[in-house]
Design a protein around this motif. Structure first.
Motif: not given
Length: 189
Positions: A67-86
């Motif tokens: 998402n071309d952002t910092t870790i602090e700028g990651v939303t819950y939804k963005q992280r959750k989508r990546v987490y689930t696929s990983l």
């Protein structure tokens, strides 16, 4: 066992070894064909040897990259989508092929020796560029032509030492350019 039977057995053995090597390379390219798996390997390679990484940290880092952002700028939804696929797909596959050690119960990942050596299998050649293997072949042909020309006396003003110095300098400079170019285009840095 007769000669024909021994030969057939040897050929079958050689074919199975060749197929095994081919399928191993195919698996490596399959693994590296997915951007999230490449990013996971990239992140794990950046850690000190043998360090365990949590799936949460890994998913945050990958979500930030995607998402071309910092870790602090990651939303819950963005992280959750990546987490689930990983969790469901990518990490089990990397583990099954032996590139990572993945403790799914604890959510911890460690890069294996095989995983740290994956970039050996790829030569990144941007569109329109010449592969380095072709470049080195061409340079070697030119060097051989110079050696033959010097040996036959076709180059009257250059002796064997001059040809040796010229070729050594040319290969040294070409090697330096190759190293710089390769470092710039690495997949996992």
């Amino acid at each position: 066992m007769g000669n024909m039977e021994q030969t057939a057995t040897r050929v079958e053995r050689e074919e199975s070894v060749g197929a095994s090597e081919s399928s191993s390379t195919d698996r490596i390219h399959e693994i590296l064909s997915n951007p999230r798996r490449r990013q996971a390997i990239r992140y794990l390679r950046a850690q000190p040897d043998g360090s365990e990484v949590s799936i949460r940290d890994l998913s945050e880092r990958i979500a930030a990259w995607e998402n071309d952002t910092t870790i602090e700028g990651v939303t819950y939804k963005q992280r959750k989508r990546v987490y689930t696929s990983l969790y469901q797909s990518h990490l089990p596959k990397l583990s099954r092929y032996g590139f990572i050690e993945y403790d799914q119960d604890r959510g911890l990942i460690t890069l294996t020796t095989e995983g740290s050596e994956l970039d050996v299998y790829l030569e990144v050649v941007p569109k329109g560029d010449l592969p380095w293997s072709d470049f080195w072949l061409g340079l070697s042909v030119v060097a051989f032509a110079f050696v033959v020309a010097a040996w036959t006396g076709a180059l009257p003003y250059i002796d064997g030492l001059g040809v040796g110095f010229l070729l050594s300098t040319t290969f040294l400079l070409a090697s330096a350019v190759h190293v710089a170019y390769t470092r710039r285009n690495r997949l996992f840095d």
